[in-house]
Structures are given as C-alpha cells and as structure tokens.
Design an enzyme around this catalytic site. Structure first.
Site, PDB file in Angstrom:
ATOM      1  N   ASN A 173       0.811  -1.221   0.000  1.00 21.55           N
ATOM      2  CA  ASN A 173       0.000   0.000   0.000  1.00 21.55           C
ATOM      3  C   ASN A 173       0.846   1.272   0.000  1.00 21.55           C
ATOM      4  OD1 ASN A 173      -2.194  -1.582  -0.136  1.00 21.55           O
ATOM      5  ND2 ASN A 173      -2.864  -1.299   1.976  1.00 21.55           N
ATOM      6  N   ARG A 207      -8.447  -1.352  -7.409  1.00 15.65           N
ATOM      7  CA  ARG A 207      -8.970  -0.018  -7.112  1.00 15.65           C
ATOM      8  C   ARG A 207      -7.868   1.010  -6.928  1.00 15.65           C
ATOM      9  NH1 ARG A 207     -14.059   0.656  -5.718  1.00 15.65           N
ATOM     10  NH2 ARG A 207     -13.417   2.442  -4.487  1.00 15.65           N
ATOM     11  N   ARG A 233     -17.177   1.285  -2.182  1.00 19.77           N
ATOM     12  CA  ARG A 233     -15.973   2.066  -1.831  1.00 19.77           C
ATOM     13  C   ARG A 233     -15.964   3.330  -2.683  1.00 19.77           C
ATOM     14  NH1 ARG A 233     -10.868  -1.816  -1.595  1.00 19.77           N
ATOM     15  NH2 ARG A 233      -9.834   0.049  -0.856  1.00 19.77           N
ATOM     16  N   ASP A 240      -7.095  -3.582   7.979  1.00 22.34           N
ATOM     17  CA  ASP A 240      -6.439  -4.639   7.200  1.00 22.34           C
ATOM     18  C   ASP A 240      -5.901  -5.786   8.071  1.00 22.34           C
ATOM     19  OD1 ASP A 240      -7.053  -3.192   4.962  1.00 22.34           O
ATOM     20  OD2 ASP A 240      -5.060  -2.313   4.727  1.00 22.34           O
ATOM     21  N   ARG A 273      -2.174 -11.110  -4.134  1.00 28.33           N
ATOM     22  CA  ARG A 273      -2.199  -9.657  -4.342  1.00 28.33           C
ATOM     23  C   ARG A 273      -1.419  -8.922  -3.265  1.00 28.33           C
ATOM     24  NH1 ARG A 273      -8.001  -7.476  -6.093  1.00 28.33           N
ATOM     25  NH2 ARG A 273      -6.708  -5.620  -6.056  1.00 28.33           N
TER      26      ARG A 273
HETATM   27  N1  EPU Z   1     -14.232   6.777   1.631  1.00 29.39           N
HETATM   28  C1  EPU Z   1     -15.210   7.661   1.286  1.00 29.39           C
HETATM   29  N2  EPU Z   1     -15.023   8.444   0.179  1.00 29.39           N
HETATM   30  C2  EPU Z   1     -13.871   8.394  -0.548  1.00 29.39           C
HETATM   31  C3  EPU Z   1     -12.870   7.487  -0.183  1.00 29.39           C
HETATM   32  C4  EPU Z   1     -13.080   6.692   0.921  1.00 29.39           C
HETATM   33  O1  EPU Z   1     -16.247   7.758   1.945  1.00 29.39           O
HETATM   34  O2  EPU Z   1     -13.753   9.145  -1.527  1.00 29.39           O
HETATM   35  C5  EPU Z   1     -14.418   5.921   2.811  1.00 29.39           C
HETATM   36  C6  EPU Z   1     -14.278   4.434   2.491  1.00 29.39           C
HETATM   37  O3  EPU Z   1     -15.497   3.881   2.050  1.00 29.39           O
HETATM   38  C7  EPU Z   1     -13.833   3.885   3.813  1.00 29.39           C
HETATM   39  C8  EPU Z   1     -12.943   4.991   4.388  1.00 29.39           C
HETATM   40  O4  EPU Z   1     -13.342   6.171   3.694  1.00 29.39           O
HETATM   41  O5  EPU Z   1     -14.929   3.708   4.684  1.00 29.39           O
HETATM   42  C9  EPU Z   1     -11.479   4.784   4.227  1.00 29.39           C
HETATM   43  O6  EPU Z   1     -11.170   4.441   2.872  1.00 29.39           O
HETATM   44  P1  EPU Z   1      -9.818   4.869   2.179  1.00 29.39           P
HETATM   45  O7  EPU Z   1     -10.086   5.787   1.060  1.00 29.39           O
HETATM   46  O8  EPU Z   1      -8.879   5.346   3.247  1.00 29.39           O
HETATM   47  O9  EPU Z   1      -9.308   3.509   1.576  1.00 29.39           O
HETATM   48  P2  EPU Z   1      -8.326   3.389   0.347  1.00 29.39           P
HETATM   49  O10 EPU Z   1      -7.376   4.516   0.375  1.00 29.39           O
HETATM   50  O11 EPU Z   1      -9.086   3.134  -0.896  1.00 29.39           O
HETATM   51  C10 EPU Z   1      -6.425   2.050   1.555  1.00 29.39           C
HETATM   52  C11 EPU Z   1      -5.807   0.693   1.433  1.00 29.39           C
HETATM   53  C12 EPU Z   1      -6.769  -0.376   1.931  1.00 29.39           C
HETATM   54  C13 EPU Z   1      -7.124  -0.050   3.387  1.00 29.39           C
HETATM   55  C14 EPU Z   1      -7.705   1.362   3.479  1.00 29.39           C
HETATM   56  C15 EPU Z   1      -8.002   1.786   4.892  1.00 29.39           C
HETATM   57  C16 EPU Z   1      -4.363   0.920  -0.485  1.00 29.39           C
HETATM   58  C17 EPU Z   1      -4.034   0.509  -1.862  1.00 29.39           C
HETATM   59  N3  EPU Z   1      -5.471   0.419   0.028  1.00 29.39           N
HETATM   60  O12 EPU Z   1      -7.571   2.029   0.704  1.00 29.39           O
HETATM   61  O13 EPU Z   1      -6.059  -1.594   1.892  1.00 29.39           O
HETATM   62  O14 EPU Z   1      -8.062  -0.985   3.858  1.00 29.39           O
HETATM   63  O15 EPU Z   1      -6.769   2.310   2.913  1.00 29.39           O
HETATM   64  O16 EPU Z   1      -6.854   1.764   5.663  1.00 29.39           O
HETATM   65  O17 EPU Z   1      -3.619   1.659   0.130  1.00 29.39           O
HETATM   66  C18 EPU Z   1      -5.772  -3.927   1.689  1.00 29.39           C
HETATM   67  O18 EPU Z   1      -4.550  -3.741   1.595  1.00 29.39           O
HETATM   68  O19 EPU Z   1      -6.260  -5.072   1.870  1.00 29.39           O
HETATM   69  C19 EPU Z   1      -6.689  -2.787   1.585  1.00 29.39           C
HETATM   70  C20 EPU Z   1      -7.966  -2.911   1.293  1.00 29.39           C
END
Ligand code: EPU
Length: 458
Positions: free
Chosen positions: A23, A92, A121, A314, A406
C-alpha cells in the site's frame, strides 16, 4: 485457479523478514507520473497488485525496468491519459494515478471504480479534492474525465463518514505539489504510507510539511525531478506473521518489523497475551527486529478498527482468527468498512463460534478449529483463513488464493520455512497425481476439467 492445502497443527519457529509495503508502493509508483525524470524504487514487493500497477503505468507511457526489488521508471510519453475499466476493476488502487496525471498532464480519463468484495468504496473525497484544486469533472460512458489547465492551491477538507481517505490524501497531495500556491489538506489521512509518499515527493523536490498529521501543507513548485527511494516495510504483512506465531504457539523473530507505526496492534497483542519483544532498541523503529511468542492461555479483548494510529482494518480478519483461541468472549467492531466480514462464514465452517451484529462480531473462544474446505474472498480474509488452517486440527483447503497473491509474496514458502505445511496446488495437478491404474477414472475426471473453476475446487 491455485488453492492451498494446509496440514494444521505445526508450531512455527524461525526468522522471517518483512517485504516492502504494497500500500506504500502503489502510490509511490503512480507518483512517477509527476516528472519526466527517472525514479528508482527499492524494496518493491513482488505482488500481483504491483505488476498490475506497472502494466497500467506502461499503458500511460512510462518506461519500466524491473518488476520487484529495484524498479526504475521514467515517464516518456505524456500524451497517454486513459485508465481503462478492465484495470480499475481489478485494482482499485489504480485511482492513485489521478492526482499525478492531472498535475502534470492536465487531464486524466479514469474508469469509475465499482464496488468491491467488502462493500461500496466511494471516491467522492478524491473528486472533491480535485475540484477544490480547480479541476472540472465530467462522467461519460463510465469514464470520469478530469481536466485542469493549471491547478490552484486552496484549503481542502478530506474527512468522510468513516474518517479520512488514504489514497484520496495521496492523490490530493500529489496534485498539490505542482499546483500554483499553497494547499492545506485538513483531516488528512495519517497513515504511514502517506508519510512514505510525502518523503519521496520531498526527495523529488516537493515542498510538503505535516505528513503523518491531520493537516498537511503543500507549497506548489514548478516541476519535480527524479529520485531514488526505498519503500517502507509492510505493516500488515508484519502483523500477519506475528499472528501466525501466536496462533501456532510459536516463536518467530521478525526482521524489518515497522514497530513505530504498529503501536495499536502491539497494544492488542499485549492485551491478548502475545509478547512482541523488540530485540534491539537502538535499531530504527521502522525496521525493528522483534521476537513474537505467546502465553498458553490467550485472553479475550475488544478491537475497534480505526484510521491510523488506531487499529488497522487490514488486520481485523487475522485477529478474528487469533481471538478464536482466546479464553472468553471478544468483540470486534469494524468502523472503516462495515461489510468487511466475508471471512466470518468461512471461519464458522471451521468451527469458529462467531456471531455478527451489523458491524460487530462477537468471537466466543476457546475453540479448537477443525480443517475444512473454505474459499478466500478478499486479500485479508484469505490471510485469516490461512492462519486458521495453520492452527486447525487436520487439513484445510483454501480456494481462490489468487486474492492472497495480491498482498503476500509466496506466503506458503515463508510459512513453510518456519515449519508449516502449506502446499500450493492446481486442480490439474491433483488429476495428474492420480494413480495411472485408474486411467479410466482419470479420463472421466479430465472431462469436466474445463469446469474446474474456483467454485468447483475443494
Ligand atoms: N471513503 C469515502 N469516500 C472516498 C474514499 C473513501 O467515503 O472518496 C471511505 C471508504 O469507504 C472507507 C474509508 O473512507 O470507509 C477509508 O477508505 P480509504 O479511502 O482510506 O481507503 P483506500 O485509500 O481506498 C487504503 C488501502 C486499503 C485499506 C484502506 C483503509 C491501499 C491501496 N489500500 O484504501 O487496503 O483498507 O486504505 O486503511 O492503500 C488492503 O490492503 O487489503 C486494503 C484494502
């Protein structure tokens, strides 16, 4: 598709090293689009998500040498701006190219990501950030077309219903590095992967302060240059190895354990009775060596997932497996992704005593899990099933382990080096190993082999 066959009940012991963080690496790779100079990344993990990101960057005109370890990248054709749905739907994190592309190429056309295995998401916060910087967004045939001749710095609030957004913060921070004037991100994600990205951007010439806190301030610069950077170790992989030691009553030394950003996790281990002992306090706390052992009778606890520095979502699934072995009732509440419980039904198949009430699961220990055929459903859920298989009595088969690949590089090899018995099998391999005496039966089995999809696997 491959599956795992795990003979449970082996006590794990030995030494392992944590790979670079997936990540952290994904947005670091995307950030090469911010410059036409060479960026060299070290400690890039060998994972399918990383290969997918590299393929995407190639489509976007980036020359790439290497796939893992040391990877050298240079953006040579800046006319490419389209990120296809086929790529976004498999990963994503491809949304990470939005900010860098918009900042340097002034346009990005990115397929709208759909939902994922553990629920909706949204990306509204990413888009709100880009709009605040002056971008115009149009939706056309499932593609977002985002344009901005020149981004302009401003104050942006990135808080959503579940806290901030990690990749959204990364995107806005990247975009703001080349915007005119100052950008302040309020309610920025404090995750260590955001800090890692900020550190590389600073090496490339960006002016950023406050990364790791909820307020990040970026002074835009005209251009960014190349850089050489080492990806931080993966805190989720580190936590998964530690749980592997705990569920098998093992004794493992873990090198490159990013202790400093795992305090919430170490605190829960401590409550449960798992000892995470730092071997050398003089070592860099992001690259510590720790010894993980556990007491015989594990204690139940409460876990609530939260944005960093809280307990990471995670590692929720992996801790659910661990708490099956605690003596009493534990309560796990998921506050980031309310639907991230696909592992619950599969663990129940192995005898776990779990009761779900909306975003909360009550784990009633102590349970001796029993090996069973189960199916992986997302990356971290798969890891929880592997951990359950290690500790269960008998044989567990886990199908759809492509999810696992992954985020964990050849997990079976690492676990086997610690004394586990985990075999990676392909459905055809089972057929090939049937006795030649039963050739006719073999023929009968070969016939439906075209249908040997994940669902048909053991
Ligand atoms: N959210 C919103 N609006 C947005 C974006 C996010 O409401 O525009 C919400 C999401 O639905 C969620 C929360 O905010 O409830 C946090 O989501 P976030 O955007 O922080 O997640 P992400 O950046 O898409 C990364 C990691 C995930 C990890 C999350 C939370 C990467 C590639 N992915 O995702 O990792 O679960 O942060 O820490 O960095 C994994 O590695 O298995 C994984 C899913």
């Amino acid at each position: 598709m491959d599956y795992f066959r795990i003979q449970g009940g082996k006590r794990l012991a030995g030494r392992v090293k944590v790979d670079g963080s997936k990540n952290a690496a994904l947005p670091l790779l995307a950030a090469v689009l911010l410059t036409d100079q060479t960026v060299t990344l070290h400690n890039v993990p060998a994972l399918t998500d990383i290969s997918n990101m590299i393929s995407l960057l190639r489509e976007l005109g980036v020359e790439v040498k290497g796939e893992s370890g040391t990877v050298t990248l240079r953006s040579v054709d800046e006319t490419q701006v389209h990120t296809r749905y086929e790529i976004v739907s498999t990963m994503r994190a491809s949304i990470s190219v939005l900010g860098p592309m918009l900042a340097r190429r002034h346009r990005a056309v990115i397929a709208m990501p759909g939902g994922c295995a553990f629920g909706e998401r949204p990306i509204d916060l990413h888009l709100r950030g880009m709009q605040s910087l002056g971008a115009k967004i149009e939706l056309n045939a499932g593609d977002m077309s985002v344009t901005a001749p020149q981004l302009k710095g401003t104050t942006i609030f990135l808080g959503g219903p579940n806290g901030s957004t990690v990749l959204g913060t990364a995107n806005v921070m990247c975009a703001a590095t080349l915007a005119e004037g100052r950008t302040t991100i309020e309610c920025a994600a404090c995750e260590p992967e955001v800090v890692d990205l900020a550190n590389m951007l600073i090496k490339m010439g960006a002016k950023i302060r406050g990364a790791g806190s909820p307020r990040i301030i970026i002074e835009g610069v005209k251009e960014l240059g190349g850089a050489e950077y080492t990806v931080m170790p993966d805190r989720i992989v580190a936590g998964t190895y530690a749980v592997a030691a705990a569920v098998t009553n093992g004794d493992i030394i873990i090198d490159d354990f990013p202790f400093d950003c795992m305090l919430a996790v170490v605190d829960r281990f401590d409550q449960i009775g798992v000892v995470v002992d730092r071997l050398d306090h003089n070592q860099d706390p992001m690259h510590a060596s720790v010894r993980v052992t556990s007491v015989r009778g594990l204690k139940p606890t409460q876990i609530t997932t939260q944005p960093h520095p809280g307990f990471p979502t995670d590692l929720q699934a992996q801790f659910m497996t661990l708490l099956c072995f605690a003596q009493g009732n534990s309560v796990i509440t998921e506050k980031i992704y309310a639907e991230r419980f696909l592992h619950v039904a599969e663990l129940t198949r192995m005898g776990a005593n779990l009761q779900r009430f909306g975003p909360t699961v009550v784990v009633s220990g102590f349970t001796q899990l029993k090996g069973a055929p189960v199916m992986a459903s997302d990356l971290r859920a798969s890891a929880s099933l592997v951990l359950a298989g290690l500790a269960a009595e008998g044989v567990t088969t886990i199908s759809r382990i492509d999810y696992l690949d992954r985020g964990y590089h050849r997990l079976e090899a690492t676990l086997n080096s610690l004394g586990a018995s985990v075999e990676r099998c392909t459905p055809n391999a089972i057929i090939e190993t049937q006795s030649s005496a039963s050739a006719q039966m073999l023929e009968a089995k070969r016939a439906p082999s075209l249908n040997l999809t994940a669902a048909a696997m053991p």
